[in-house]
Design an enzyme around this catalytic site. Sequence first.
Site, PDB file in Angstrom:
ATOM      1  N   TRP A 105       0.829  -1.212   0.000  1.00  0.00           N
ATOM      2  CA  TRP A 105       0.000   0.000   0.000  1.00  0.00           C
ATOM      3  C   TRP A 105       0.850   1.243   0.000  1.00  0.00           C
ATOM      4  O   TRP A 105       0.526   2.241  -0.654  1.00  0.00           O
ATOM      5  CB  TRP A 105      -0.966  -0.009   1.193  1.00  0.00           C
ATOM      6  CG  TRP A 105      -1.881  -1.185   1.155  1.00  0.00           C
ATOM      7  CD1 TRP A 105      -1.944  -2.212   2.063  1.00  0.00           C
ATOM      8  CD2 TRP A 105      -2.860  -1.490   0.145  1.00  0.00           C
ATOM      9  NE1 TRP A 105      -2.896  -3.116   1.677  1.00  0.00           N
ATOM     10  CE2 TRP A 105      -3.472  -2.704   0.512  1.00  0.00           C
ATOM     11  CE3 TRP A 105      -3.278  -0.856  -1.017  1.00  0.00           C
ATOM     12  CZ2 TRP A 105      -4.477  -3.303  -0.251  1.00  0.00           C
ATOM     13  CZ3 TRP A 105      -4.271  -1.442  -1.774  1.00  0.00           C
ATOM     14  CH2 TRP A 105      -4.861  -2.649  -1.396  1.00  0.00           C
ATOM     15  N   ASP A 173      -1.122   6.691   6.556  1.00  0.00           N
ATOM     16  CA  ASP A 173      -2.183   5.742   6.238  1.00  0.00           C
ATOM     17  C   ASP A 173      -2.283   4.803   7.442  1.00  0.00           C
ATOM     18  O   ASP A 173      -1.393   3.999   7.690  1.00  0.00           O
ATOM     19  CB  ASP A 173      -1.798   4.971   4.963  1.00  0.00           C
ATOM     20  CG  ASP A 173      -2.827   3.913   4.583  1.00  0.00           C
ATOM     21  OD1 ASP A 173      -3.777   3.677   5.359  1.00  0.00           O
ATOM     22  OD2 ASP A 173      -2.663   3.313   3.499  1.00  0.00           O
ATOM     23  N   LYS A 197     -11.112  -2.323   8.016  1.00  0.00           N
ATOM     24  CA  LYS A 197     -10.113  -3.115   8.725  1.00  0.00           C
ATOM     25  C   LYS A 197     -10.413  -3.076  10.226  1.00  0.00           C
ATOM     26  O   LYS A 197     -10.956  -4.004  10.773  1.00  0.00           O
ATOM     27  CB  LYS A 197      -8.696  -2.601   8.432  1.00  0.00           C
ATOM     28  CG  LYS A 197      -8.391  -2.373   6.953  1.00  0.00           C
ATOM     29  CD  LYS A 197      -8.099  -3.648   6.192  1.00  0.00           C
ATOM     30  CE  LYS A 197      -8.093  -3.486   4.685  1.00  0.00           C
ATOM     31  NZ  LYS A 197      -7.064  -2.663   4.106  1.00  0.00           N
TER      32      LYS A 197
END
Length: 361
Positions: A105, A173, A197
């Site tokens: 990511w 993030d 998540k």
Amino acid sequence: MMNGNRKYNFNSGPATLPDEVLQEAAAAVLNYKGTGISILEMGHRSKEYDAINDESRELVKELCGLNNDYEVLWMQGGGRLQFCMIPMNFLAENDTAGYIDSGHWAADALETAMHYGKVQILSSTRLHKYDRLPEWPSAISKELAYVHFTTNNTIYGTQYKHDPHCPVPLIADMSSDIFYAKRDYSRYAMFYAVAQKNLGPAGATVVVVHKDMLGRIKRDLPAMLNYKAHADKNSVLNTPPVFAVYVTLLMLRWMKAKGLETIEKENKHKAQILYNEIDRNSLFEGTVQQTADRSLMNACFVAKDKEHETHFLKFCEERDITGIKGHRLVGGFRAALYNGISVHAVEHLVAAMQEFENLNK
Ligand SMILES: *Cc1c(COP(=O)(O)O)cnc(C)c1O
């Protein structure tokens, strides 16, 4: 338990939500608080949604220990849209942003930023296939527009557990570890997390941004891509994902009631019992090279004997354990240990690993 057939779901996203949260969400689908309408049918300009929107954003600030210097935004488009919007808003064409390349990511974020300006990779473990964390850079140039990093690498199971000092705006993030523990959120100029998540269902993304940043937007952007436009409209610039925000609010209330200290203690305990078993069990091994880098949120491991892999997955399914197949980039197994996953579920997984070892020794 509401649903006796519920499995032990270790999927890394979308992920397990606590029973209480699901129960309340289910009731709201049928009839929201006695209004006679479903939350799925409810207008986003209603007083009911105003209350959900306001309480959820206040709770995010409260749990983060932040004051009104920050704006909390509900957005859509997941992590991927944030990868685009961050450089669109904060990186002029001739400016340079610093990115830490710690995983899939993180790399996606930095590659996306290259469409809008210059990118300096401050450190990377790409050549190690991200089996460890990159060192935090010892010197960061004050010339950088911002520094971006990923606190928890969901796919590789590594996690930065400290909140770094940074001489330029620090953007993180936190998709897979927001609220995993108490942390110093005031170190960040901006952080964001997809809900699916550690926070709620897919469809909502929370963005927390310091108000100073909203005065530093570098481009003339359409409203939908402009953080300030979303802030000015209290996150109802367009139809928000009402149900996703509502379920996230239920999760925020659940976390507040439990307390982040208790959550942190439980998360450390869950990680400890699972990693202890991975290290102890003769059939398995962890994939992260340095123990200190191991994530408290996603534990990655493999079977030493490849042949055991499909057997163990099947063995788990027979014991109502699901979602532990590793990401295709890493293989093996991955167990999410997010806030919604109980100590009991982790103990159940550990017991299955022990039983599997006894049968295959
Ligand atoms: C899952 C994840 C993303 C991507 O989220 P999408 O909603 O699929 O765009 C981004 N960053 C991290 C750290 C993630 O775990």
